[in-house]
Design a protein around this motif. Structure first.
Motif, PDB file in Angstrom:
ATOM      1  N   ARG A   1     -17.104 -43.080  40.599  1.00 10.49           N
ATOM      2  CA  ARG A   1     -18.375 -42.626  40.045  1.00 10.49           C
ATOM      3  C   ARG A   1     -19.486 -43.356  40.778  1.00 10.49           C
ATOM      4  O   ARG A   1     -19.505 -44.574  40.846  1.00 10.49           O
ATOM      5  N   LEU A   2     -20.397 -42.560  41.344  1.00 10.69           N
ATOM      6  CA  LEU A   2     -21.492 -43.093  42.138  1.00 10.69           C
ATOM      7  C   LEU A   2     -22.786 -42.456  41.668  1.00 10.69           C
ATOM      8  O   LEU A   2     -22.945 -41.236  41.746  1.00 10.69           O
ATOM      9  N   ASP A   3     -23.694 -43.279  41.137  1.00  8.05           N
ATOM     10  CA  ASP A   3     -24.988 -42.761  40.646  1.00  8.05           C
ATOM     11  C   ASP A   3     -24.790 -41.600  39.672  1.00  8.05           C
ATOM     12  O   ASP A   3     -25.409 -40.531  39.804  1.00  8.05           O
ATOM     13  N   ASP A   4     -23.916 -41.811  38.693  1.00 16.64           N
ATOM     14  CA  ASP A   4     -23.656 -40.825  37.626  1.00 16.64           C
ATOM     15  C   ASP A   4     -22.977 -39.549  38.112  1.00 16.64           C
ATOM     16  O   ASP A   4     -22.872 -38.576  37.357  1.00 16.64           O
ATOM     17  N   ALA A   5     -22.522 -39.518  39.356  1.00 17.02           N
ATOM     18  CA  ALA A   5     -21.787 -38.352  39.867  1.00 17.02           C
ATOM     19  C   ALA A   5     -20.388 -38.801  40.278  1.00 17.02           C
ATOM     20  O   ALA A   5     -20.211 -39.890  40.829  1.00 17.02           O
ATOM     21  N   GLU A   6     -19.401 -37.958  39.998  1.00 12.94           N
ATOM     22  CA  GLU A   6     -18.036 -38.299  40.393  1.00 12.94           C
ATOM     23  C   GLU A   6     -17.783 -37.844  41.824  1.00 12.94           C
ATOM     24  O   GLU A   6     -18.109 -36.715  42.196  1.00 12.94           O
ATOM     25  N   VAL A   7     -17.225 -38.737  42.616  1.00 15.41           N
ATOM     26  CA  VAL A   7     -16.922 -38.473  44.014  1.00 15.41           C
ATOM     27  C   VAL A   7     -15.420 -38.522  44.193  1.00 15.41           C
ATOM     28  O   VAL A   7     -14.775 -39.499  43.828  1.00 15.41           O
ATOM     29  N   VAL A   8     -14.858 -37.446  44.737  1.00 21.31           N
ATOM     30  CA  VAL A   8     -13.420 -37.395  44.997  1.00 21.31           C
ATOM     31  C   VAL A   8     -13.182 -37.646  46.484  1.00 21.31           C
ATOM     32  O   VAL A   8     -13.702 -36.927  47.332  1.00 21.31           O
TER      33      VAL A   8
END
Length: 211
Positions: free
Chosen positions: A191-198
Motif C-alpha cells: 500500500r502506497l499513498d492509500d493505493a494498493e500496488v501489485v
C-alpha cells in the motif's frame, strides 16, 4: 595483482551474505558465475592459497579479512560508478549494471576519488545497496525481505535487487522507489499513498524493507 576473474569471485561471495547470513557453497558459486563446478573448485583452492577465502572440502566459502577488503574495494567502485551514471548521465537504474561491470576495472583510483567527491560521498547506490567507504566499512540498518514481512508491516524500501532489469522497470512503473514508505499487504502487494500496488511475484525475494 589485480585480476577481473578473482574480483568476480570475491564480489559474488560478498554479495551472497550482504542481505542474509548463509554462506555460499561451491555449487551456488558455480551457478552464480555460470561456471563448471570443477573450475570453481580449482579457483577457490587458489583463492584460499592466496589468503583471500577460507574453505574446507565440501563446505561453504567465506571471505578472509583480506578478501573482504578487496571485495569491498571493487564493489565500492562498481556502486559509485552506477550512482555516477544515474546522477550525471541520466541512466535508468536498470541500465547501469553492465556499464559499471566494464568501467570498474578501467578507471583510476584518482578518478574514483573525484567521482566520490563530486557526488557528495553517497552511502547508497541507486538500488539501495550500501557503498563501502575507502576503508571498506558500510552502514546498514535492520532490514526484512518483502516475502518475510508480515501483513501490515510499515517500512521504507531499502533495496531492490538489480539482478532482473524487467523487475526493476516494473517496480519503477508502480511508483515504488528506494526510500519510499510502504505498508505490506502480502508478499507481492504494497500500500502506497492509500493505493494498493501489485508487484511481480519475484519482488517477494528482491525487495528489502526497513525492519
Amino acid at each position: 595483482m589485480p585480476s577481473p576473474a578473482v574480483d568476480d569471485y570475491l564480489k559474488t561471495i560478498y554479495h551472497h551474505t550482504e542481505w542474509q547470513d548463509d554462506r555460499i557453497t561451491p555449487s551456488q558459486l558455480a551457478s552464480e558465475l555460470g561456471l563448471a563446478p570443477s573450475s570453481v573448485t580449482e579457483m577457490v583452492q587458489k583463492l584460499a592459497a592466496q589468503g583471500l577465502v577460507t574453505h574446507r572440502p565440501y563446505g561453504p566459502v567465506s571471505l578472509s579479512e583480506a578478501g573482504e577488503l578487496r571485495a569491498a574495494a571493487i564493489i565500492r567502485r562498481h556502486r559509485l560508478i552506477e550512482t555516477w551514471l544515474v546522477r550525471e548521465f541520466g541512466y535508468a537504474w536498470d541500465e547501469v549494471h553492465d556499464e559499471a561491470e566494464v568501467l570498474e576495472h578501467a578507471i583510476s583510483d584518482r578518478l574514483l576519488e573525484g567521482i566520490d567527491e563530486r557526488l557528495g560521498r553517497p552511502r547508497f547506490d541507486p538500488h539501495g545497496d550500501a557503498i563501502p567507504d575507502a576503508a571498506g566499512h558500510v552502514h546498514r540498518e535492520p532490514f526484512v525481505l518483502l516475502g518475510a514481512a508480515p501483513a501490515g508491516h510499515v517500512g521504507r524500501v531499502l533495496r531492490v535487487s538489480d539482478r532482473d532489469p524487467d523487475l526493476l522497470r516494473a517496480v519503477e512503473a508502480s511508483g515504488v522507489a528506494v526510500g519510499t514508505t510502504v505498508t505490506v499487504v502480502d508478499a507481492a502487494s504494497l500500500r502506497l499513498d492509500d493505493a494498493e500496488v501489485v508487484l511481480p511475484a519475484a519482488a517477494a525475494d528482491a525487495v528489502w524493507l526497513s525492519a
